[in-house]
Design an enzyme around this catalytic site. Sequence first.
Site, PDB file in Angstrom:
ATOM      1  N   LEU A  33      34.837  40.479  44.631  1.00 22.71           N
ATOM      2  CA  LEU A  33      36.183  40.521  44.062  1.00 22.71           C
ATOM      3  C   LEU A  33      37.271  40.310  45.123  1.00 22.71           C
ATOM      4  O   LEU A  33      37.183  40.814  46.233  1.00 22.71           O
ATOM      5  CB  LEU A  33      36.410  41.875  43.373  1.00 22.71           C
ATOM      6  CG  LEU A  33      35.422  42.210  42.245  1.00 22.71           C
ATOM      7  CD1 LEU A  33      35.821  43.526  41.577  1.00 22.71           C
ATOM      8  CD2 LEU A  33      35.329  41.100  41.205  1.00 22.71           C
ATOM      9  N   GLY A  36      42.767  37.823  43.359  1.00 28.77           N
ATOM     10  CA  GLY A  36      42.873  37.108  42.079  1.00 28.77           C
ATOM     11  C   GLY A  36      42.228  37.924  40.965  1.00 28.77           C
ATOM     12  O   GLY A  36      42.820  38.149  39.906  1.00 28.77           O
ATOM     13  N   HIS A  37      40.978  38.402  41.212  1.00 23.28           N
ATOM     14  CA  HIS A  37      40.302  39.242  40.207  1.00 23.28           C
ATOM     15  C   HIS A  37      41.118  40.506  39.939  1.00 23.28           C
ATOM     16  O   HIS A  37      41.272  40.931  38.797  1.00 23.28           O
ATOM     17  CB  HIS A  37      38.921  39.702  40.717  1.00 23.28           C
ATOM     18  CG  HIS A  37      37.922  38.610  40.886  1.00 23.28           C
ATOM     19  ND1 HIS A  37      37.383  38.280  42.109  1.00 23.28           N
ATOM     20  CD2 HIS A  37      37.331  37.796  39.976  1.00 23.28           C
ATOM     21  CE1 HIS A  37      36.514  37.307  41.949  1.00 23.28           C
ATOM     22  NE2 HIS A  37      36.454  36.988  40.674  1.00 23.28           N
ATOM     23  N   GLN A  61      24.314  29.320  35.264  1.00 23.85           N
ATOM     24  CA  GLN A  61      25.452  28.419  35.454  1.00 23.85           C
ATOM     25  C   GLN A  61      25.437  27.740  36.826  1.00 23.85           C
ATOM     26  O   GLN A  61      26.348  27.002  37.168  1.00 23.85           O
ATOM     27  CB  GLN A  61      26.783  29.142  35.215  1.00 23.85           C
ATOM     28  CG  GLN A  61      27.188  30.140  36.276  1.00 23.85           C
ATOM     29  CD  GLN A  61      28.420  30.924  35.852  1.00 23.85           C
ATOM     30  OE1 GLN A  61      28.358  31.794  34.992  1.00 23.85           O
ATOM     31  NE2 GLN A  61      29.564  30.615  36.447  1.00 23.85           N
ATOM     32  N   GLY A 149      40.882  33.450  35.185  1.00 25.00           N
ATOM     33  CA  GLY A 149      41.819  32.852  36.143  1.00 25.00           C
ATOM     34  C   GLY A 149      41.939  31.345  35.923  1.00 25.00           C
ATOM     35  O   GLY A 149      40.983  30.675  35.540  1.00 25.00           O
ATOM     36  N   GLN A 155      37.017  25.779  32.982  1.00 29.12           N
ATOM     37  CA  GLN A 155      36.257  26.890  32.385  1.00 29.12           C
ATOM     38  C   GLN A 155      37.115  27.621  31.337  1.00 29.12           C
ATOM     39  O   GLN A 155      36.628  27.995  30.270  1.00 29.12           O
ATOM     40  CB  GLN A 155      35.825  27.857  33.479  1.00 29.12           C
ATOM     41  CG  GLN A 155      35.304  29.184  32.946  1.00 29.12           C
ATOM     42  CD  GLN A 155      34.744  30.073  34.038  1.00 29.12           C
ATOM     43  OE1 GLN A 155      33.619  29.893  34.460  1.00 29.12           O
ATOM     44  NE2 GLN A 155      35.528  31.024  34.515  1.00 29.12           N
ATOM     45  N   SER A 188      35.642  33.596  45.377  1.00 28.13           N
ATOM     46  CA  SER A 188      34.576  34.384  45.999  1.00 28.13           C
ATOM     47  C   SER A 188      33.862  33.556  47.058  1.00 28.13           C
ATOM     48  O   SER A 188      33.359  34.082  48.049  1.00 28.13           O
ATOM     49  CB  SER A 188      33.575  34.832  44.936  1.00 28.13           C
ATOM     50  OG  SER A 188      34.273  35.549  43.940  1.00 28.13           O
TER      51      SER A 188
HETATM   52  O1  PAF Z   1      34.430  32.639  36.560  1.00 30.53           O
HETATM   53  C1  PAF Z   1      33.398  33.302  36.769  1.00 30.53           C
HETATM   54  O2  PAF Z   1      33.327  34.131  37.673  1.00 30.53           O
HETATM   55  C2  PAF Z   1      32.186  33.068  35.893  1.00 30.53           C
HETATM   56  O3  PAF Z   1      32.048  31.730  35.563  1.00 30.53           O
HETATM   57  C3  PAF Z   1      32.144  33.961  34.635  1.00 30.53           C
HETATM   58  C4  PAF Z   1      33.294  33.637  33.695  1.00 30.53           C
HETATM   59  C5  PAF Z   1      32.202  35.413  35.038  1.00 30.53           C
HETATM   60  C6  PAF Z   1      30.838  33.725  33.872  1.00 30.53           C
HETATM   61  O4  PAF Z   1      29.730  34.016  34.655  1.00 30.53           O
END
Ligand code: PAF
Length: 282
Positions: A33, A36-37, A61, A149, A155, A188
């Site tokens: 984190l 931004g988070h 992913q 974000g 996304q 990250s």
């Molecule tokens: O943006 C991210 O960190 C990831 O793509 C998410 C949305 C947590 C899905 O794993």
Amino acid sequence: MQIFKEKALLTTYLKTIWDKNCAIGFIPTMGALHQGHLSLIKKSLDENNYNVVSIFVNPTQFNNSQDLEKYPRTLEIDIEKIRTICPDCIVFAPSVDDIYEGKTNSKSFNYDGIEHEMEGKHRPGHFDGVGTIVKKLFEIVKPTNAYFGEKDFQQLQIVKKLVAKNDLKVNIIGCPIFRESNGLAMSSRNERLSIKDRDEASIIYKTLLTAKEKFGTKSANEVNNWVKNSLEKNENITLEYFEIADETTLKTCIRKSKNKKYRAFIAVFIDNIRLIDNISLN
Ligand code: PAF
């Protein structure tokens, strides 16, 4: 702070909250984190009665196994960061087995073509993985509002489509990009950059700012050529793509139209670390 590592235990806890009909804010993350988070968590705190942060490095992913392996995992530090701004937060940090129950595969999603642009072209299967995990997490947490974000702008558009197409009852809230003092978008993955790399990475945002200025008077094609030529001069940076696209459809801008909103998107490699960024051009 409540910390859950199993979805069954989280569900049992959340049942008491769902019954109260309160607003639940949800911030899905893959950990490591940064500010931004934390800004997403703070926004959620302001707008909801309960706040759930998930920390889960989602294997489906990642289209590159080395990227998955090297993804920073800093659970204890992350929990402390959350605690400082949100001592009442509910943290969900499940294992891969708990989430995927032995079948670590993605479902296939149709996002009306958004998935074939930019990140979709360069990271095959990535958005199926994102859709799979985000849908699973939404089904577990059942949030009222979920925060994403704008650094991962594509996304964000994908998640909005996922929600609309599957009629999921959650509001998707996009939040502005947080930047280091040199302009580098917080990510990250920045943790893997050396001090020298971080310094050099400031060129990404500088390039976007100049591209924005040039787009005022030049065509998308001219701006594309300028970006390619100027980044080629930098030996340590490899440009994967630069695109000016319609903000909603994410289709490449061929000819500018006054009625459309555009954004510039960029992906580069510095020292084999992949960084993305974007900027609104309107
Ligand atoms: O943006 C991210 O960190 C990831 O793509 C998410 C949305 C947590 C899905 O794993």
